[in-house]
Design an enzyme around this catalytic site. Structure first.
Site, PDB file in Angstrom:
ATOM      1  N   ASP A 147       0.827  -1.137  -0.037  1.00 22.13           N
ATOM      2  CA  ASP A 147      -0.106  -0.037   0.114  1.00 22.13           C
ATOM      3  C   ASP A 147       0.802   1.179   0.001  1.00 22.13           C
ATOM      4  O   ASP A 147       1.990   1.088   0.495  1.00 22.13           O
ATOM      5  CB  ASP A 147      -0.947  -0.003   1.282  1.00 22.13           C
ATOM      6  N   THR A 174     -16.421  -3.595  -9.307  1.00 20.11           N
ATOM      7  CA  THR A 174     -17.484  -3.187  -8.752  1.00 20.11           C
ATOM      8  C   THR A 174     -18.945  -3.679  -9.626  1.00 20.11           C
ATOM      9  O   THR A 174     -18.695  -3.728 -10.858  1.00 20.11           O
ATOM     10  CB  THR A 174     -17.256  -1.629  -8.795  1.00 20.11           C
ATOM     11  N   TYR A 226     -14.845   7.192 -11.666  1.00 22.77           N
ATOM     12  CA  TYR A 226     -14.322   6.017 -11.017  1.00 22.77           C
ATOM     13  C   TYR A 226     -14.809   4.647 -11.533  1.00 22.77           C
ATOM     14  O   TYR A 226     -14.084   3.704 -11.836  1.00 22.77           O
ATOM     15  CB  TYR A 226     -14.818   6.133  -9.512  1.00 22.77           C
ATOM     16  N   LYS A 239     -13.084   0.708 -13.459  1.00 23.94           N
ATOM     17  CA  LYS A 239     -13.358  -0.678 -13.180  1.00 23.94           C
ATOM     18  C   LYS A 239     -13.760  -1.587 -14.486  1.00 23.94           C
ATOM     19  O   LYS A 239     -13.689  -2.548 -14.626  1.00 23.94           O
ATOM     20  CB  LYS A 239     -14.382  -0.741 -12.149  1.00 23.94           C
ATOM     21  N   GLU A 266     -32.458   9.946 -11.456  1.00 26.72           N
ATOM     22  CA  GLU A 266     -32.383   8.651 -11.535  1.00 26.72           C
ATOM     23  C   GLU A 266     -33.982   8.112 -11.448  1.00 26.72           C
ATOM     24  O   GLU A 266     -34.768   8.872 -10.914  1.00 26.72           O
ATOM     25  CB  GLU A 266     -31.583   8.230 -10.461  1.00 26.72           C
TER      26      GLU A 266
END
Length: 390
Positions: free
Chosen positions: A32, A147, A184, A188, A333
């Site tokens: 890390d 994700t 973000y 993924k 949404e």
């Protein structure tokens, strides 16, 4: 044998490392660069639970659980030279890649942070995948937490990985398209594609663990000593919805639901997420699925209003008077979307959900009520605000 866990200082990475190290006598190496601690400080927030230094964590793991097989190295996976040295020296047989800038809201702040998120996340994964090829480590099992956000919110049940496409009478299985809704989430989706390329071109065995929204403060291992606790973020940028709602309740604020709040999102407890990563990492090579396997790391879909109402119910057991208030939704949404997501492969892996949502919320309150002063001192972070200039 060495099992490499990236993001070993993180919310999921640290407790996963404890679980894996407890299940094997093999060496478990954490890596890390402590960036998560800096990102949270950057937005003026903090972890509700005190986060011990990595040295204190490792000392506690040895003293409390007898884990002498845990070790740590500091470095930045976005730097290819570091990754090359890491792989050349340690030659891991399993890589569990949990390192990433994980916040969609943080990636949306401005162009600088969007660029940083995409460079950091994509570069780290590419460096690891190409490093395995270039250091003759293509038998290494590469496990990444991506994700469920890559799926977006389609109106049909979300498959566990691929889907069937039909055109002019012909059918074939194809990867699910990247429908992530943030800078973000896009990283993924790209990681999933790059892992597919690495499997196709280098024959690296891949497990793409598509992680739902994780909630919780404890696992079996972290309960034993405060030095073993994982972090708990509750701010707008890094605190997920369940964590923010629980922190609001502890600080005496109403739980704020946008619109109807009937839309369902995929969730998994920290305990079940850690268990799944341990099972994937430690499965005997002769028994794990061949090739590239996608797991939907989720145990159930929960509506936002159900989250709020559960928090109100459980909070009453801690003498918290939790009000649920609805506000006009600033987001574009569907407030009634009923997400369905397939998870048979993952459920079989962990033997089904081990912790109910209600028990997970109870766990959170049991921890957060000890640190109410920290939450109240940072209650202005529940909403987006001015970033620190340091």
């Amino acid at each position: 044998m060495t099992i490499l866990i990236t993001g070993g200082d993180g919310y999921v990475g640290w407790p996963a490392a404890l679980r894996i190290a407890d299940r094997t006598d093999e060496r478990v190496l954490l890596v890390d660069n402590f960036a998560r601690r800096g990102w949270v400080e950057d937005v003026g927030a903090t972890s509700a639970t005190p986060v011990a230094s990595i040295d204190e964590r490792l000392d506690a793991a040895r003293e409390v659980h007898g884990l002498t097989n845990l070790s740590f190295v500091e470095g930045d996976l976005a730097e290819k030279s570091f990754v090359d040295e890491l792989l050349a020296v340690h030659e891991p047989e399993v890589v569990v890649h949990t390192a990433a800038q994980p916040s969609a809201p943080y990636s949306q702040i401005n162009g600088e942070r969007a660029n940083y998120t995409q460079h950091n996340n994509l570069q780290a994964t590419r460096n690891l995948l190409w490093g395995l090829e270039e250091h003759d480590l293509t038998d290494t099992h590469f496990v990444e937490t991506t994700t469920t956000g890559v799926y977006g919110a389609p109106e049909f049940p979300i498959p566990e990985g691929g889907s069937t496409m039909e055109n002019q009478g012909e059918r074939d299985e194809v990867p699910f398209p990247n429908m992530g809704g943030s800078w973000y989430h896009a990283t993924k989706g790209f990681d999933a594609q790059n892992m597919r390329l690495a499997h196709t071109q280098f024959d690296i065995p891949i497990s793409d663990v598509r992680t739902a929204i994780v909630y919780g403060t404890e696992t079996e291992e972290t309960r034993a000593d405060d030095r073993l606790k994982t972090r708990f973020d509750f701010d707008y940028y890094f605190g997920t919805v369940t964590h923010r709602f629980c922190a609001q309740a502890v600080a005496g604020y109403p739980v704020t639901v946008y619109g109807k709040g009937e839309q369902r999102k995929p969730f998994i407890s920290l305990e079940d997420a850690v268990e799944g990563l341990a099972e994937v990492a430690l499965t005997d090579p002769d028994e794990r699925p061949e090739g590239l396997t996608v797991y939907n790391q989720v145990t159930r879909a929960i509506s936002i209003v159900e989250i709020a109402e559960t928090i109100a119910d459980v909070g009453s057991e801690y003498d918290l008077d939790v009000a649920v208030e609805h506000f006009e939704n600033p987001r574009d949404e569907d407030e009634t979307h009923k997400m369905e997501i397939e998870n048979d492969r993952y459920a079989d892996l962990i033997g089904g959900q081990s912790q109910s949502f209600e028990d997970g919320v109870d766990d959170i309150f049991g921890t957060l009520t000890r640190y109410a002063d920290t939450i109240e001192a940072h209650e202005d972070r529940f909403l987006p605000g001015v970033l620190s200039e340091d």
